[in-house]
Design an enzyme around this catalytic site. Structure first.
Site, PDB file in Angstrom:
ATOM      1  N   HIS A  14      -2.080   2.760 -11.551  1.00 40.48           N
ATOM      2  CA  HIS A  14      -1.472   2.145 -11.989  1.00 40.48           C
ATOM      3  C   HIS A  14      -2.314   1.477 -11.548  1.00 40.48           C
ATOM      4  O   HIS A  14      -1.897   0.794 -10.057  1.00 40.48           O
ATOM      5  CB  HIS A  14      -0.104   1.918 -12.221  1.00 40.48           C
ATOM      6  CG  HIS A  14       0.391   2.844 -13.649  1.00 40.48           C
ATOM      7  ND1 HIS A  14       1.365   3.653 -13.654  1.00 40.48           N
ATOM      8  CD2 HIS A  14      -0.164   3.751 -14.824  1.00 40.48           C
ATOM      9  CE1 HIS A  14       1.420   4.321 -14.109  1.00 40.48           C
ATOM     10  NE2 HIS A  14       0.435   4.246 -15.472  1.00 40.48           N
ATOM     11  N   GLU A  17       0.020  -1.400  -8.849  1.00 38.42           N
ATOM     12  CA  GLU A  17       1.214  -1.074  -8.214  1.00 38.42           C
ATOM     13  C   GLU A  17       0.538  -0.986  -6.721  1.00 38.42           C
ATOM     14  O   GLU A  17      -0.491   0.376  -6.577  1.00 38.42           O
ATOM     15  CB  GLU A  17       1.792   0.067  -8.877  1.00 38.42           C
ATOM     16  CG  GLU A  17       2.817  -0.301 -10.108  1.00 38.42           C
ATOM     17  CD  GLU A  17       2.801   1.773 -10.743  1.00 38.42           C
ATOM     18  OE1 GLU A  17       2.443   2.449 -10.368  1.00 38.42           O
ATOM     19  OE2 GLU A  17       2.995   1.331 -11.613  1.00 38.42           O
ATOM     20  N   HIS A 106       3.214   5.708  -7.193  1.00 33.99           N
ATOM     21  CA  HIS A 106       3.415   4.878  -7.900  1.00 33.99           C
ATOM     22  C   HIS A 106       4.286   4.099  -7.424  1.00 33.99           C
ATOM     23  O   HIS A 106       5.576   4.161  -6.628  1.00 33.99           O
ATOM     24  CB  HIS A 106       4.088   5.771  -9.142  1.00 33.99           C
ATOM     25  CG  HIS A 106       2.903   6.198 -10.291  1.00 33.99           C
ATOM     26  ND1 HIS A 106       1.802   5.371 -11.216  1.00 33.99           N
ATOM     27  CD2 HIS A 106       2.650   7.747 -10.027  1.00 33.99           C
ATOM     28  CE1 HIS A 106       0.996   6.360 -11.315  1.00 33.99           C
ATOM     29  NE2 HIS A 106       1.363   7.133 -10.843  1.00 33.99           N
ATOM     30  N   GLU A 166       7.364   7.825  -6.667  1.00 30.85           N
ATOM     31  CA  GLU A 166       7.750   6.213  -7.215  1.00 30.85           C
ATOM     32  C   GLU A 166       8.920   5.885  -6.290  1.00 30.85           C
ATOM     33  O   GLU A 166       9.877   6.191  -6.240  1.00 30.85           O
ATOM     34  CB  GLU A 166       8.399   7.215  -8.845  1.00 30.85           C
ATOM     35  CG  GLU A 166       8.300   6.141  -9.551  1.00 30.85           C
ATOM     36  CD  GLU A 166       7.498   5.783 -10.282  1.00 30.85           C
ATOM     37  OE1 GLU A 166       7.307   4.674  -9.753  1.00 30.85           O
ATOM     38  OE2 GLU A 166       6.673   6.483 -11.684  1.00 30.85           O
TER      39      GLU A 166
END
Lengths: 295, 295
Positions: A14, A17, A106, A166
């Protein structure tokens, strides 16, 4: 499980990020940080074009494009749908991949701390969760094993084994030092675990540990026009991985009314009020707490 | 100061700052919330096109386009440069505006709490700061009076009087209830203050209060290629409006080195690590603490 010979660390899946993108740059200057003796490591900047535009994606979420049917569907011609086929060729092909293990980096705007998301609960992963938690007291382990790895559509499902790292809370387009440090540390422990697995040198691990297992996703309340009628309740905001019980407030409508959760289990919300949900009106994911045995 | 007859509340000047946009929608359904007897109130959704694309702006930052020279420069044809001329026609023209007072609603990803930014330190504004702080203990007042209102390039500089309501921390594209509540409350107090000013019914105010006065802006350290070489130090992250002294750590380089602030005054950083600075590499603004007298 067999020895792992090839590892890919993926950042920028992404484009907004930032932690993974900046760590890749750093590691490319000092590759010894992510090198280990028993396997090869490569770094992959997945969606540089989205990063150039400071967006999550151009046409579609890249981390939803790796379902087997979609990878084989040549009608899907959006940028990320083509990019997924290119990455699958580079790292896969899914089902018979040349890459044995993928670490996909992420960030979330939610208050999830350093979370390790695992797509299956096999012995290798259960022990990895124990190893990372033993080394890193803040770490949270989440199993998203409601689907098989084949069925998952994440980048990390290209290889037979893989994880999603994450880390949050971090706003999009920001680099926070605490978040960067957590991501670097969790990645180190994962690489160390693979090395110890390969060399059959794993230390004694905790025999069991607390983790979370994904159950369902909740959407925000919408009005008759399909516009948001409310927001995440302030009692739930930032309370990722805290228990939510039947009757607890969960949303506040813009007219001031409160909405209560109706559930028949104690849920543990996460990805609460994640910014990337602006276009699909998701509110949060829910999980159950589980005890994972390592033997 | 004269009576204020016309007030405009502007939201969505930056398309990914959601609180103002959602408050405008709410107030348009219940206009009595922002109505007062002694003046008219209109709401203006400044950059709906940027919001549709979930971006701060399309071509250029709208809240930098209201300098007098730029408003009169017809060579400037970017979207926001044209939009600024349209808004100036609607609410202004700057220097002789039909709108007496503009409240421009913003969010920041920085930990600034509910901040009231004032562009001049005249008696009307000094008293407004006192009134808002008396009503709202969390409120912070920041004077950006290093330039005249005419010289400022903000939306709120179109009218002779105006404020920026700047509330954080909130990631871009997110609605947090605590932040929405703060913005609604601060806006209410500003409207009440104008009403009390107009009707000559102001209560006794604190005779003096602590506030901040903008001094300078700091940039992130860059390498020889112009790329970021470091980030805001974790000791400064989230420490908006806390004192920074000569020799305090301010940046951490990606190679691990720390950079210390060299300054000859006690500075109060704010807008620390704001996400919108991703493309200009700003790190934070600095202010001095001041005591404001209301009489």
């Amino acid at each position: 499980m067999d020895k792992i010979n090839t590892v890919a660390i993926v950042g920028g899946t992404h484009g907004n990020e930032y932690s993974g993108i900046y760590l890749l740059r750093h590691w490319d200057k000092q590759p010894e940080i992510v090198s280990r003796s028993s396997f090869s490591t490569q770094t992959v900047f997945a969606n540089a074009k989205a990063h150039d535009e400071n967006k999550r994606y151009l046409d579609a979420d890249l981390n939803r494009q790796f379902g087997m049917d979609d990878l084989n569907n040549y009608e899907l011609r959006g940028y990320e749908q083509c990019l997924a086929k290119s990455l699958n060729q580079q790292l896969g092909p899914k089902g018979n991949a040349k890459t044995d293990f993928i670490i996909d980096l992420h960030n979330t705007t939610s208050n999830m701390g350093p979370s390790l998301i695992l797509l299956q609960a096999d012995e290798f992963n259960r022990k990895m969760g124990a190893y990372v938690k033993d080394k890193m007291s803040d770490a949270v382990v989440v199993f998203e094993d409601h689907a098989t790895v084949e069925e998952h559509y994440f980048v990390s499902s290209i290889s037979k084994q893989g994880v999603i790292v994450e880390i949050g809370p971090q706003p999009q387009s920001v680099i926070r030092q605490d978040i960067l440090d957590w991501m670097a540390e969790m990645t180190k422990h994962i690489l160390d675990y693979i090395e110890l697995h390969n060399t059959q040198a794993l230390p004694d691990l905790s025999s069991s540990y607390e983790a979370f297992k994904y159950t369902e996703t909740l959407s925000l309340p919408l009005d008759e026009k399909g516009e948001r009628a409310g927001m995440v309740h302030k009692a739930v905001q930032d309370a990722d991985f805290s228990p939510l019980k039947d009757g607890d407030p969960i949303f506040t409508l813009f007219n001031g009314e409160e909405v209560y959760w109706q559930g028949d289990y104690i849920a543990y919300p996460h990805f609460i009020n994640e910014a990337a949900y602006y276009d699909n009106n998701l509110a949060m994911s829910l999980a159950e707490k589980i005890i994972v045995e390592t033997v």
